[in-house]
Design an enzyme around this catalytic site. Sequence first.
Site, PDB file in Angstrom:
ATOM      1  N   ASN A 166       3.273  30.704   5.665  1.00 25.06           N
ATOM      2  CA  ASN A 166       2.019  30.906   4.936  1.00 25.06           C
ATOM      3  C   ASN A 166       1.023  29.777   5.182  1.00 25.06           C
ATOM      4  O   ASN A 166       0.022  29.657   4.481  1.00 25.06           O
ATOM      5  CB  ASN A 166       2.298  31.043   3.436  1.00 25.06           C
ATOM      6  CG  ASN A 166       2.942  32.376   3.102  1.00 25.06           C
ATOM      7  OD1 ASN A 166       2.701  33.367   3.778  1.00 25.06           O
ATOM      8  ND2 ASN A 166       3.771  32.399   2.077  1.00 25.06           N
ATOM      9  N   HIS A 204       1.134  26.546   4.654  1.00 20.87           N
ATOM     10  CA  HIS A 204       1.029  25.406   3.754  1.00 20.87           C
ATOM     11  C   HIS A 204       2.388  24.708   3.686  1.00 20.87           C
ATOM     12  O   HIS A 204       3.390  25.225   4.177  1.00 20.87           O
ATOM     13  CB  HIS A 204       0.514  25.798   2.367  1.00 20.87           C
ATOM     14  CG  HIS A 204       1.407  26.751   1.631  1.00 20.87           C
ATOM     15  ND1 HIS A 204       1.016  27.414   0.490  1.00 20.87           N
ATOM     16  CD2 HIS A 204       2.682  27.162   1.851  1.00 20.87           C
ATOM     17  CE1 HIS A 204       1.985  28.182   0.055  1.00 20.87           C
ATOM     18  NE2 HIS A 204       3.007  28.034   0.854  1.00 20.87           N
ATOM     19  N   CYS A 263      -0.786  21.671  -0.535  1.00 21.41           N
ATOM     20  CA  CYS A 263      -0.892  20.508   0.337  1.00 21.41           C
ATOM     21  C   CYS A 263      -0.972  20.996   1.779  1.00 21.41           C
ATOM     22  O   CYS A 263      -0.160  21.825   2.199  1.00 21.41           O
ATOM     23  CB  CYS A 263       0.317  19.597   0.148  1.00 21.41           C
ATOM     24  SG  CYS A 263       0.190  18.034   1.040  1.00 21.41           S
TER      25      CYS A 263
END
Length: 367
Positions: free
Chosen positions: A266, A268, A303
Amino acid sequence: MLRSHVAAPSGAASSWQCGRRRLSNAWRGATVVTCDARAGRVSAALSSVAKEMEVTHVTENRGARGELTLGEKLRLGSLLEDGLSYKESFVVRCCEVGINKTATIEAIANLMQEVGCNHAQSVGFSTDGFATTTTMRKLRLIWVTNRMHIEVYKYPAWGDVVEIETWCQSEGRIGTRRDWIIKDLSNGEVIGRATSKWVMMHQDTRKLQRVSDDVREEYLVFCPRTPRYAFPEEDNGSLKKIPKIDEPAEHSRLGLVPRRADLDMNQHVNNVTYIGWVLESMPQDIIDTHELETITLEYRRECQHDDSVDSLTSAEYEGALEDGSSNGVALSTINPNQQFLHFLRLSGTGLEINRGRTTWRKLKGKK
C-alpha cells in the site's frame, strides 16, 4: 506478510487442497461450500450475499481455470468447517529468533499479518491491496491499521510449530476488527492472543473513509454471526487508554529512517515496522533482563519512505493511567512487570505518528 514454512507431508496434499477448494466450486446460487482440511467433512453455509459476489474474487490470483496455485497447495492453512475463521500452522525459522533464542515480537506480528492476508485470500478477496473487496478496488480503498494489541504468554523457539487462528468482524461504522489466537501446536497450549482495529483509507488522497454498506455486506458473510473476541474479559488491557508521554522522555532514539524494505504493497511503512521503532528506545537493562509481555499501539499518522522518526520511551506512572500526568509512583515500583509508555513522532515537525504501551516480565534466571 506471513510466510508458510512447511511443505505438505506425503498423502496429505489432497486433504489440504480440499480445504482450499471451498470457494472454487461454491458460486452456485446462495450456497458457499466449505471443506474442513482436517476432518474432510463438508458443510454448507447459506448466504444471500455470496451469490452477488463476483467469481473473479476467487480466480483473479489463479490460472484461467481457477486452479490452485502451488503456494496454496503447500500452505498449511484452511478455513474452518463453518467458514467463519481460518487456521494456519508455521514452523519458527532461525531468522525469526532473537537474542533470547525465541521468536521476536516482530516475527510473531508478521505471522499474524500473514495469516490474516491468507484468510482474506482464502475467501476470494484480492491480495494486491491487503484483503480488498470488489467495491473497495473500484473505489480505490484500502485497509490500514488503527490499533493493535498483542499479548504473548510464551515465546516459541526455533523449530517450534505454532498454529494461528484468525477471524474478522464489524467494528462500528468506520472500521473492522481482526482477532488472533496463537497456540503451540504440539500441545494445544494458548501462547498468545491479539486484536486489532482497521479503518478504510482512499489510496490516492490518503484520507479515511466510512465503511459503506456495500463493502460491509461483502465481508460480513465471512464473519462470525455473534461477536467473538480473543479477549473476552471485561477488564482486559486491549482497550486501555494510552496517555501521551511527558517530555522530556526518559529514553530516546532519534532520527530513525524507514528502509525501502519497510514499505508494503500500500506504499506506506508497514505496521510491524513501528513495533521495532518503539523498542529501539527501550532501556538496555530492561532488554537484557526482561521479555515483552504485552504491546499496544495506536496508529495516528502514516509514515513515508523519506520521513525521519524519533522514538521516545518513559516508564509509566500511576498518575498517568487516566489523565496523562506523571504525578505518581512509577508502576515498576509496585508491579514486578515493568510498564512503559512510547511515542513516535516525525523528527522535523514533531507530529505524532504512533503512541503505545508495553509491559515486560522478568526473564527466568535474570536478576
